[in-house]
Design an enzyme around this catalytic site. Sequence first.
Site, PDB file in Angstrom:
ATOM      1  N   LYS A 225       0.804  -1.225   0.000  1.00  0.00           N
ATOM      2  CA  LYS A 225       0.000   0.000   0.000  1.00  0.00           C
ATOM      3  C   LYS A 225       0.838   1.277   0.000  1.00  0.00           C
ATOM      4  O   LYS A 225       2.034   1.264   0.280  1.00  0.00           O
ATOM      5  CB  LYS A 225      -1.003  -0.032   1.163  1.00  0.00           C
ATOM      6  CG  LYS A 225      -2.128  -1.032   0.864  1.00  0.00           C
ATOM      7  CD  LYS A 225      -3.286  -0.950   1.828  1.00  0.00           C
ATOM      8  CE  LYS A 225      -4.415  -1.881   1.355  1.00  0.00           C
ATOM      9  NZ  LYS A 225      -5.513  -1.962   2.326  1.00  0.00           N
ATOM     10  N   ARG A 260      -3.743 -10.179   4.619  1.00  0.00           N
ATOM     11  CA  ARG A 260      -4.170 -10.186   3.215  1.00  0.00           C
ATOM     12  C   ARG A 260      -3.009  -9.643   2.390  1.00  0.00           C
ATOM     13  O   ARG A 260      -2.629  -8.481   2.532  1.00  0.00           O
ATOM     14  CB  ARG A 260      -5.424  -9.319   3.053  1.00  0.00           C
ATOM     15  CG  ARG A 260      -6.033  -9.348   1.661  1.00  0.00           C
ATOM     16  CD  ARG A 260      -7.312  -8.510   1.619  1.00  0.00           C
ATOM     17  NE  ARG A 260      -7.947  -8.549   0.307  1.00  0.00           N
ATOM     18  CZ  ARG A 260      -7.641  -7.747  -0.716  1.00  0.00           C
ATOM     19  NH1 ARG A 260      -6.696  -6.827  -0.552  1.00  0.00           N
ATOM     20  NH2 ARG A 260      -8.270  -7.858  -1.868  1.00  0.00           N
TER      21      ARG A 260
END
Length: 287
Positions: A225, A260
Amino acid sequence: MTRKLIIRERCFEWGQRTYLMGVLNVTPDSFSDGGEFNTITAAVTQAQAMVAGGADIIDVGGQSTRPGAEQITLAEEIERVLPVVRVMRKEIPVPISVDTTSSSVAKAAVEAGADIVNDISGGTFDPQMLPTIASMGVPIILMHIRGNPQTMQQFTDYQDLIEEIYSFLTKQITAATAAGIDKGKIIIDPGIGFAKNSEQNLEIFRRLPELRQLNCPILVGASRKSFLGRILNQPDPKARVWGTAAACCAAIFNGADILRVHDVKEMRDVSLVADAIFRQSLQVLPN
């Protein structure tokens, strides 16, 4: 907290080890791998590779949720997700999760072979989501968000970030159980990157133990991210694997149950070592 959950004959024993959810974006526009796996053959091959690398769950998403992502129609989302789920169900042994905020997509995917619903809206975008999940009897992942992927980065002003995440998740857990969902089938996600800026993402890692009081397994999705890119000065999401590894270690040390991730094989090594240190349960793998 219910200490175990059985999904497709697999037993998830919370607290014993870290479980890995492999990200499979069947989209043309996801932030780090858009367009790579949006054919059935490419998607199933990637799913098989992630299972071989140690994935415990494969999470299939047909609607990109990156900041500013364009909203597609339900028909388009179903057309992307269902054929992949149907073929994957025959080809991979692990549980399949569907990443959607739509009850109709969730229902169709479960009927096609999916086992879990991963809702980034925590059941708030579609009023039929929680009743639908209850009727199907599958686990649901409730994530914290403000706004939607088009607007969420305008809503990063919090009085107390973790208190507000805690309050939102408490409300949605209550709504889910009221709809008939078994509390033991609810997983929570603080929503790294969703209506949070870089500093707030870091604060979630530091204060993650506070969410343990909700007595649900915790999923953390930090893989590749943008906050990692800012720390590393790395604009290429695929080059953030070591930053992701550090974030995964922090998540494990502070109580995450599921990670995840995109880079399953690498994060499997990270989680094995972190589990051996933190959970004092070294698992010797066969040669």
